[in-house]
Design a protein around this motif. Structure first.
Motif, short mmCIF file in Angstrom:
data_model
loop_
_atom_site.label_atom_id
_atom_site.label_comp_id
_atom_site.label_asym_id
_atom_site.label_seq_id
_atom_site.Cartn_x
_atom_site.Cartn_y
_atom_site.Cartn_z
N CYS A 138 10.57 13.16 0.81
CA CYS A 138 10.98 12.43 1.56
C CYS A 138 11.85 11.06 1.88
O CYS A 138 12.64 10.66 2.25
N THR A 139 10.91 10.48 0.84
CA THR A 139 10.81 8.60 0.79
C THR A 139 12.13 7.73 -0.65
O THR A 139 12.37 6.84 -0.28
N GLY A 140 12.05 8.41 -1.45
CA GLY A 140 12.30 7.84 -2.52
C GLY A 140 12.12 7.23 -3.13
O GLY A 140 12.32 6.48 -4.50
N TYR A 141 10.88 6.99 -3.34
CA TYR A 141 9.62 6.17 -4.10
C TYR A 141 9.50 4.66 -3.39
O TYR A 141 8.52 3.95 -3.82
N VAL A 142 10.80 3.86 -3.09
CA VAL A 142 10.94 2.90 -3.47
C VAL A 142 10.07 2.35 -1.88
O VAL A 142 9.42 1.19 -1.83
N GLN A 143 9.59 2.67 -0.79
CA GLN A 143 9.04 2.22 -0.10
C GLN A 143 7.53 2.64 -0.40
O GLN A 143 6.87 0.98 0.50
N ILE A 144 7.22 3.44 -1.05
CA ILE A 144 6.27 3.88 -1.35
C ILE A 144 5.09 2.77 -2.43
O ILE A 144 4.87 2.22 -2.15
N VAL A 145 6.13 2.28 -3.32
CA VAL A 145 5.89 0.81 -4.01
C VAL A 145 5.30 0.12 -3.84
O VAL A 145 4.79 -1.26 -3.91
N ASP A 146 6.48 -0.26 -2.61
CA ASP A 146 6.92 -2.06 -1.90
C ASP A 146 5.38 -1.56 -0.96
O ASP A 146 5.14 -2.53 -1.27
N ALA A 147 5.25 -0.67 -1.08
CA ALA A 147 3.97 -0.35 0.68
C ALA A 147 2.58 -0.73 -0.61
O ALA A 147 2.07 -1.80 -0.59
N VAL A 148 2.59 -0.55 -1.73
CA VAL A 148 1.32 -0.12 -3.25
C VAL A 148 1.85 -2.35 -3.13
O VAL A 148 0.30 -2.15 -3.36
N LYS A 149 2.78 -2.62 -3.12
CA LYS A 149 2.92 -4.02 -3.98
C LYS A 149 2.41 -4.59 -2.67
O LYS A 149 1.30 -5.91 -2.77
N ALA A 150 2.74 -4.28 -1.54
CA ALA A 150 2.37 -5.41 0.03
C ALA A 150 0.62 -5.48 -0.40
O ALA A 150 0.00 -6.92 0.45
N ALA A 151 0.26 -4.09 -0.18
CA ALA A 151 -0.99 -4.25 -0.36
C ALA A 151 -1.99 -5.16 -1.49
O ALA A 151 -2.92 -5.04 -0.88
N ALA A 152 -0.98 -4.81 -2.33
CA ALA A 152 -2.47 -5.40 -3.37
C ALA A 152 -1.89 -6.70 -3.27
O ALA A 152 -2.96 -7.74 -3.29
N HIS A 153 -0.71 -7.93 -2.81
CA HIS A 153 -0.89 -8.96 -2.27
C HIS A 153 -2.03 -8.75 -0.66
O HIS A 153 -2.20 -9.70 -0.90
#
Length: 171
Positions: A138-153
């Motif tokens: 569904c997502t194309g992974y862009v939002q998923i990677v962005d979410a992992v980045k945001a969570a790391a921060h």
């Protein structure tokens, strides 16, 4: 013949008898009724069934349940605090649109958790590598990677972990 096992599941000590042929996925979903862990392909290809065993991401559809004897298992149900406060990964996935149909989400989050526990400040390449075993249609992974980045921060902001030199924090 059933086998007695003892393990920690989402912080709770569990002792039970299981069939030796059960997978961890079967144990979690069918016997313990923890349905957050999804059954996708059932042959280790999609990552929907990812949980953590002793801090490592595993495909529970392939993982023999008898091997959790003495282990610590964390599922998506155990990720939020007992107060109901979501883990930063869960919050970031919701806020950044990394949850669409939601089927892959528990496995994605658990794979990301294993990564951030081991490497609290991963590069985008390391994030993509850690999530490579999880499929999303569904997502194309862009939002998923962005979410992992945001969570790391977000996790770093609560602790002493700092972003890599030259990297900006995501607000």
């Amino acid at each position: 013949m059933k086998k007695a096992i003892s393990f920690v599941l989402n912080g709770d000590q569990i002792e039970m008898e299981i069939e030796p042929y059960w997978t961890l996925l079967h144990l979690l979903r069918e016997e313990l009724e923890l349905i957050g862990t999804k059954s996708g392909c059932e042959n280790g290809e999609c990552g929907a069934c990812t949980v953590l065993v002793n801090g490592k991401a595993v495909n529970s559809c392939l993982f023999p349940a008898v091997e959790i004897n003495g282990a610590t298992v964390l599922t998506i149900e155990g990720l939020a605090k007992p107060t109901g406060e979501l883990h930063p990964l869960q919050t970031a996935f919701m806020e950044l649109g990394a949850v669409q149909c939601g089927y892959c989400t528990p496995g994605m989050i658990m794979s990301a958790k294993a990564l951030l526990d081991e490497n609290p400040n991963p590069t985008e390449e390391e994030m993509r590598h850690a999530l490579a075993g999880n499929m999303c249609r569904c997502t194309g992974y862009v939002q998923i990677v962005d979410a992992v980045k945001a969570a790391a921060h977000a996790i770093a902001a609560k602790g002493a972990v700092r972003p890599r030199k030259g990297e900006e924090r995501i607000a």
